[in-house]
Design an enzyme around this catalytic site. Structure first.
Site, PDB file in Angstrom:
ATOM      1  CE  LYS A   1      -0.047   3.094   4.814  1.00 42.98           C
ATOM      2  NZ  LYS A   1       0.157   3.145   6.253  1.00 42.98           N
TER       3      LYS A   1
ATOM      4  CB  SER B   1       5.854  -2.027  11.848  1.00 38.79           C
ATOM      5  OG  SER B   1       5.496  -0.685  12.146  1.00 38.79           O
TER       6      SER B   1
ATOM      7  CD  GLU C   1      -2.546   5.333   7.127  1.00 37.28           C
ATOM      8  OE1 GLU C   1      -2.572   5.369   5.883  1.00 37.28           O
ATOM      9  OE2 GLU C   1      -1.588   4.851   7.774  1.00 37.28           O
TER      10      GLU C   1
ATOM     11  CG  HIS D   1      -5.541   1.756   5.667  1.00 37.89           C
ATOM     12  ND1 HIS D   1      -5.086   2.694   6.559  1.00 37.89           N
ATOM     13  CD2 HIS D   1      -4.507   0.898   5.469  1.00 37.89           C
ATOM     14  CE1 HIS D   1      -3.837   2.419   6.881  1.00 37.89           C
ATOM     15  NE2 HIS D   1      -3.459   1.336   6.234  1.00 37.89           N
TER      16      HIS D   1
ATOM     17  CG  ASN E   1      -1.697   1.219   1.460  1.00 35.34           C
ATOM     18  OD1 ASN E   1      -1.775   2.070   0.565  1.00 35.34           O
ATOM     19  ND2 ASN E   1      -2.310   1.331   2.630  1.00 35.34           N
TER      20      ASN E   1
ATOM     21  CD  GLU F   1      -3.050  -2.679   7.589  1.00 33.45           C
ATOM     22  OE1 GLU F   1      -2.006  -2.953   7.001  1.00 33.45           O
ATOM     23  OE2 GLU F   1      -3.665  -1.605   7.442  1.00 33.45           O
TER      24      GLU F   1
HETATM   25  P1  PGA Z   1       3.332   0.170   7.518  1.00 32.78           P
HETATM   26  O1  PGA Z   1       1.794   0.369   7.048  1.00 32.78           O
HETATM   27  O2  PGA Z   1       3.816  -1.105   6.876  1.00 32.78           O
HETATM   28  O3  PGA Z   1       4.033   1.399   7.016  1.00 32.78           O
HETATM   29  O4  PGA Z   1       3.306   0.063   9.006  1.00 32.78           O
HETATM   30  C1  PGA Z   1       0.935  -0.729   6.944  1.00 32.78           C
HETATM   31  C2  PGA Z   1      -0.403  -0.308   6.406  1.00 32.78           C
HETATM   32  O5  PGA Z   1      -0.933   0.741   6.812  1.00 32.78           O
HETATM   33  O6  PGA Z   1      -0.985  -1.012   5.550  1.00 32.78           O
END
Ligand code: PGA
Length: 249
Positions: free
Chosen positions: A12, A209, A95, A93, A10, A163
């Site tokens: 983003k 992460s 976010e 997600h 992803n 997540e």
């Molecule tokens: P990250 O994000 O691997 O940067 O922690 C994971 C995600 O939001 O899908």
């Protein structure tokens, strides 16, 4: 039941035309992967990514509007994603749930729209740190699954991504036991609700992460069928060892 693993990236709100070379490098490093590889670039790159990516790399969107067309300035429909060459879309997600106050009901509507447009969906669920500290994790995950996943899914077109919000972009990762507990719970919920056919064939990804250094251990956990990767998916140099770890899992 053997489920084909999925390494999903992803990007983003990262990436311009110059980033498309990462897809080429990734494909060169994995000409014949044992797992599915998916990259979800920003919407501006989907069309070009889908045209330039070799066939072993699928391309997806990061969100869609529940309606097919209409007066929704700035939004993109599932049909538009499919038309641009996307085969998948990430929905719910954390976010989006935070930045746009997307509710489970909103996510569910989007899932229905995406499936209607022929896309496969990655539905994200995950608890905040406060919810984990209050020992509410499984209740939260169960509620998000019940609310965000409609009845019409199949094991082919649904992927669930666990997540934990506190692990996203922070470098903090749950223990392998904590990951296993949630993934087993998600599997049980899927089987109870949809039966073994769908429940055992739906892939469950871990996200938060994931790095080359921790991927192999995470992929060893039961009911972890791959990863949804943010930061480490931006460059082929970081994402490729994660794909290799999944290939070898
Ligand atoms: P990250 O994000 O691997 O940067 O922690 C994971 C995600 O939001 O899908």
């Amino acid at each position: 039941m053997t489920r084909r693993k999925l390494a999903a990236g992803n990007w983003k709100m990262n990436g311009t035309s110059a980033s498309l070379k990462e897809l080429k490098s990734l494909a060169e490093a994995h000409p014949n992967p044992n797992c599915d590889i998916l990259i979800c670039p920003p919407a501006t790159l989907i069309d070009r990514a889908a045209k330039t990516a070799p066939e072993q790399i699928a391309i997806g969107g990061q969100d869609c509007h529940p309606n097919a067309t209409g007066a929704h300035t700035g939004d993109i429909s599932a049909q538009m994603l499919a038309d641009a060459g996307a085969s998948h879309v990430i929905l719910g997600h954390s976010e989006r749930r935070e930045d746009y106050e997307e509710s489970d009901a909103d996510v569910r509507e989007k899932v229905v729209a995406a499936l209607g447009a022929g896309l496969k969906v990655i539905v994200c669920v995950g608890e905040s740190l406060a919810e984990r500290d209050a020992r509410n994790t499984l209740d939260i995950i169960g509620g998000q699954m019940a609310g965000s996943i409609p009845d019409v899914v199949t094991g082919e077109n649904l992927v669930v991504a666990y997540e934990p919000i506190w692990a996203i972009g922070t470098g903090k990762v749950p223990t392998l036991d904590q990951i296993g507990e949630v993934h087993d719970f998600i599997r049980l919920r899927l089987v109870r609700r949809f039966g073994e056919g769908v429940g055992l064939s739906t892939r469950i990804l871990y996200g938060g992460s994931v790095k080359p250094s921790n991927a192999a251990d995470i992929f060893d956990v039961s009911n972890v069928d791959g990863a949804l990767v943010g930061g480490a998916s931006l460059s082929a140099a970081d994402f490729s060892p994660i794909v290799t770890a999944l290939d070898n899992a």
